[in-house]
Design an enzyme around this catalytic site. Structure first.
Site, PDB file in Angstrom:
ATOM      1  N   GLY A  31       0.801  -1.221   0.000  1.00 36.89           N
ATOM      2  CA  GLY A  31       0.000   0.000   0.000  1.00 36.89           C
ATOM      3  C   GLY A  31       0.833   1.270   0.000  1.00 36.89           C
ATOM      4  CG  ASP A  33       4.699   0.996   5.102  1.00 36.79           C
ATOM      5  OD1 ASP A  33       5.637   1.814   5.091  1.00 36.79           O
ATOM      6  OD2 ASP A  33       4.629   0.040   5.903  1.00 36.79           O
ATOM      7  CE1 TYR A 125      -2.679  -3.680   8.783  1.00 30.77           C
ATOM      8  CE2 TYR A 125      -2.608  -1.659  10.054  1.00 30.77           C
ATOM      9  CZ  TYR A 125      -2.013  -2.837   9.643  1.00 30.77           C
ATOM     10  OH  TYR A 125      -0.761  -3.164  10.112  1.00 30.77           O
TER      11      TYR A 125
END
Ligand code: AR6
Length: 168
Positions: A31, A33, A125
Protein backbone atom coordinates in the site's frame (compact mmCIF):
# COMPACT_ATOMS: atom_id res chain seq x y z
CA UNK A 1 -5.93 25.62 9.12
CA UNK A 2 -6.83 24.90 5.50
CA UNK A 3 -7.97 21.35 4.80
CA UNK A 4 -8.00 20.09 1.21
CA UNK A 5 -8.63 16.74 -0.44
CA UNK A 6 -6.67 15.68 -3.49
CA UNK A 7 -6.79 12.65 -5.71
CA UNK A 8 -3.48 10.91 -6.43
CA UNK A 9 -0.21 9.51 -5.20
CA UNK A 10 0.91 10.98 -1.87
CA UNK A 11 4.58 10.37 -2.72
CA UNK A 12 4.31 13.14 -5.35
CA UNK A 13 3.38 15.78 -2.81
CA UNK A 14 5.68 18.65 -1.96
CA UNK A 15 5.03 19.30 1.72
CA UNK A 16 6.92 19.50 5.01
CA UNK A 17 5.67 16.13 6.18
CA UNK A 18 4.09 13.10 4.53
CA UNK A 19 2.21 10.73 6.82
CA UNK A 20 2.66 7.01 6.28
CA UNK A 21 0.03 4.39 7.09
CA UNK A 22 2.63 1.98 8.44
CA UNK A 23 2.46 -1.18 10.52
CA UNK A 24 3.96 -1.53 13.96
CA UNK A 25 7.12 -3.21 12.66
CA UNK A 26 8.04 0.08 10.91
CA UNK A 27 9.92 -2.08 8.43
CA UNK A 28 7.72 -1.47 5.40
CA UNK A 29 4.83 -3.20 3.74
CA UNK A 30 2.42 -2.80 0.86
CA UNK A 31 0.00 0.00 0.00
CA UNK A 32 1.05 3.54 0.77
CA UNK A 33 3.82 2.26 3.06
CA UNK A 34 5.47 0.40 0.17
CA UNK A 35 5.06 3.40 -2.12
CA UNK A 36 6.68 5.77 0.40
CA UNK A 37 9.68 3.50 1.00
CA UNK A 38 10.13 2.91 -2.74
CA UNK A 39 9.96 6.60 -3.62
CA UNK A 40 11.91 7.83 -0.58
CA UNK A 41 14.70 5.27 -0.80
CA UNK A 42 16.66 3.34 1.85
CA UNK A 43 17.34 6.25 4.22
CA UNK A 44 13.79 5.95 5.58
CA UNK A 45 14.12 2.24 6.36
CA UNK A 46 17.50 2.86 7.96
CA UNK A 47 15.96 5.33 10.43
CA UNK A 48 13.03 3.01 11.04
CA UNK A 49 15.46 0.22 11.92
CA UNK A 50 17.26 2.54 14.33
CA UNK A 51 13.94 3.40 15.98
CA UNK A 52 13.20 -0.32 16.37
CA UNK A 53 16.60 -0.81 17.99
CA UNK A 54 16.09 2.03 20.48
CA UNK A 55 12.76 3.66 21.33
CA UNK A 56 10.39 1.09 19.83
CA UNK A 57 11.89 -2.34 20.51
CA UNK A 58 8.42 -3.89 20.43
CA UNK A 59 7.29 -1.82 17.47
CA UNK A 60 5.26 1.38 17.24
CA UNK A 61 1.94 0.89 19.05
CA UNK A 62 -1.33 1.35 17.15
CA UNK A 63 -2.54 4.95 17.29
CA UNK A 64 0.93 6.45 17.82
CA UNK A 65 3.20 8.34 15.42
CA UNK A 66 6.92 8.87 14.93
CA UNK A 67 8.96 10.85 12.40
CA UNK A 68 11.92 9.95 10.22
CA UNK A 69 13.70 11.58 7.33
CA UNK A 70 11.78 11.65 4.04
CA UNK A 71 14.81 10.51 2.06
CA UNK A 72 14.41 11.41 -1.59
CA UNK A 73 10.77 12.49 -1.25
CA UNK A 74 10.04 16.17 -1.76
CA UNK A 75 9.38 16.55 1.96
CA UNK A 76 11.43 17.03 5.11
CA UNK A 77 9.90 14.24 7.15
CA UNK A 78 7.81 11.11 6.97
CA UNK A 79 5.54 10.69 9.98
CA UNK A 80 4.78 7.00 10.45
CA UNK A 81 1.55 6.09 12.17
CA UNK A 82 -0.08 2.73 12.74
CA UNK A 83 -3.79 2.51 12.13
CA UNK A 84 -6.01 -0.14 13.70
CA UNK A 85 -7.13 -3.17 11.71
CA UNK A 86 -10.90 -2.86 11.21
CA UNK A 87 -13.15 -5.34 12.96
CA UNK A 88 -16.90 -5.35 13.41
CA UNK A 89 -16.41 -7.04 16.78
CA UNK A 90 -15.01 -3.98 18.57
CA UNK A 91 -15.04 -0.20 18.09
CA UNK A 92 -11.47 0.89 17.35
CA UNK A 93 -12.43 4.40 16.19
CA UNK A 94 -10.55 6.05 19.04
CA UNK A 95 -7.32 4.43 17.84
CA UNK A 96 -7.90 5.66 14.29
CA UNK A 97 -8.61 9.19 15.55
CA UNK A 98 -5.44 8.96 17.64
CA UNK A 99 -3.38 8.36 14.46
CA UNK A 100 -4.43 11.76 13.10
CA UNK A 101 -4.05 13.56 16.44
CA UNK A 102 -0.65 12.05 17.20
CA UNK A 103 0.62 12.68 13.66
CA UNK A 104 -0.39 16.33 14.01
CA UNK A 105 1.27 16.51 17.42
CA UNK A 106 4.52 15.18 15.94
CA UNK A 107 4.16 17.59 13.00
CA UNK A 108 3.80 20.44 15.51
CA UNK A 109 6.93 19.36 17.38
CA UNK A 110 8.84 19.35 14.10
CA UNK A 111 7.47 22.75 13.07
CA UNK A 112 5.86 21.32 9.93
CA UNK A 113 3.42 23.80 8.37
CA UNK A 114 2.17 21.53 5.58
CA UNK A 115 1.23 17.89 6.04
CA UNK A 116 -0.18 15.30 3.62
CA UNK A 117 -2.22 12.39 5.03
CA UNK A 118 -3.35 9.19 3.35
CA UNK A 119 -6.57 7.45 4.41
CA UNK A 120 -5.11 5.53 7.33
CA UNK A 121 -6.54 1.99 7.76
CA UNK A 122 -8.75 2.34 4.65
CA UNK A 123 -6.76 -0.17 2.56
CA UNK A 124 -5.23 -3.43 3.74
CA UNK A 125 -6.57 -2.81 7.26
CA UNK A 126 -10.12 -2.89 5.93
CA UNK A 127 -11.74 0.21 7.44
CA UNK A 128 -14.94 1.14 5.55
CA UNK A 129 -14.27 4.25 3.48
CA UNK A 130 -17.08 6.49 4.76
CA UNK A 131 -16.26 5.82 8.38
CA UNK A 132 -12.51 6.21 7.82
CA UNK A 133 -13.11 9.54 6.09
CA UNK A 134 -15.49 10.85 8.75
CA UNK A 135 -13.10 10.01 11.57
CA UNK A 136 -10.19 11.60 9.68
CA UNK A 137 -12.01 14.84 8.88
CA UNK A 138 -13.66 15.23 12.30
CA UNK A 139 -10.40 14.57 14.13
CA UNK A 140 -8.24 17.03 12.21
CA UNK A 141 -10.96 19.69 12.37
CA UNK A 142 -11.06 19.33 16.16
CA UNK A 143 -7.29 19.28 16.63
CA UNK A 144 -5.41 22.22 18.09
CA UNK A 145 -2.50 22.44 15.67
CA UNK A 146 0.04 24.80 14.20
CA UNK A 147 -0.20 23.04 10.83
CA UNK A 148 -1.80 25.44 8.37
CA UNK A 149 -1.93 23.36 5.17
CA UNK A 150 -3.38 19.89 5.69
CA UNK A 151 -4.06 17.71 2.65
CA UNK A 152 -5.73 14.35 2.41
CA UNK A 153 -4.20 12.68 -0.65
CA UNK A 154 -6.32 9.78 -1.81
CA UNK A 155 -5.38 7.27 -4.47
CA UNK A 156 -8.59 5.32 -4.45
CA UNK A 157 -11.69 6.87 -6.13
CA UNK A 158 -14.13 5.39 -3.64
CA UNK A 159 -12.08 6.70 -0.73
CA UNK A 160 -11.79 10.12 -2.38
CA UNK A 161 -15.59 10.24 -2.76
CA UNK A 162 -15.98 9.31 0.91
CA UNK A 163 -13.71 12.21 1.92
CA UNK A 164 -15.74 14.58 -0.28
CA UNK A 165 -18.87 13.53 1.61
CA UNK A 166 -17.15 13.79 4.97
CA UNK A 167 -15.92 17.32 4.21
CA UNK A 168 -19.58 18.28 3.66
N1 AR6 B 1 -0.81 7.53 -2.30
C1 AR6 B 1 -1.95 7.78 -1.61
N2 AR6 B 1 -2.74 6.80 -1.11
C2 AR6 B 1 -2.35 5.52 -1.33
C3 AR6 B 1 -1.17 5.19 -2.02
C4 AR6 B 1 -0.38 6.26 -2.51
N3 AR6 B 1 0.75 6.05 -3.18
N4 AR6 B 1 -1.06 3.82 -2.07
C5 AR6 B 1 -2.15 3.34 -1.44
N5 AR6 B 1 -2.94 4.35 -1.00
P1 AR6 B 1 -2.98 0.97 2.96
P2 AR6 B 1 -3.74 0.58 5.79
C6 AR6 B 1 -4.21 4.32 -0.26
O1 AR6 B 1 -3.31 -0.45 2.65
O2 AR6 B 1 -5.11 0.20 5.40
C7 AR6 B 1 0.70 -1.77 4.57
O3 AR6 B 1 1.17 -3.00 4.10
C8 AR6 B 1 -5.06 3.07 -0.34
O4 AR6 B 1 -5.82 3.08 -1.54
O5 AR6 B 1 -1.76 1.56 2.38
O6 AR6 B 1 -3.54 1.54 6.93
C9 AR6 B 1 1.32 -1.37 5.90
O7 AR6 B 1 2.64 -1.81 6.00
C10 AR6 B 1 -5.93 3.24 0.89
O8 AR6 B 1 -7.07 4.07 0.59
O9 AR6 B 1 -2.87 1.20 4.57
C11 AR6 B 1 0.42 -2.06 6.87
O10 AR6 B 1 0.78 -3.42 7.03
C12 AR6 B 1 -5.04 3.99 1.89
O11 AR6 B 1 -3.92 4.45 1.12
C13 AR6 B 1 -0.94 -1.97 6.23
O12 AR6 B 1 -0.69 -1.89 4.82
C14 AR6 B 1 -4.52 3.13 3.02
O13 AR6 B 1 -4.23 1.82 2.53
C15 AR6 B 1 -1.70 -0.74 6.64
O14 AR6 B 1 -2.98 -0.77 6.10
Amino acid sequence: MGITILKGDITRQSVDAIVNAANSSLLGGGGVDGAIHRAGGPAILEECRALRASRYKDGLPTGQAVATTAGRLDALWVIHTVGPVYTGAEDRSALLASCYRESLRVAGELGAASVAFPAVSAGVYGWPADSAAQIAVDTVRAAATEVDDLRFVLLNDEVYAAFERAMG
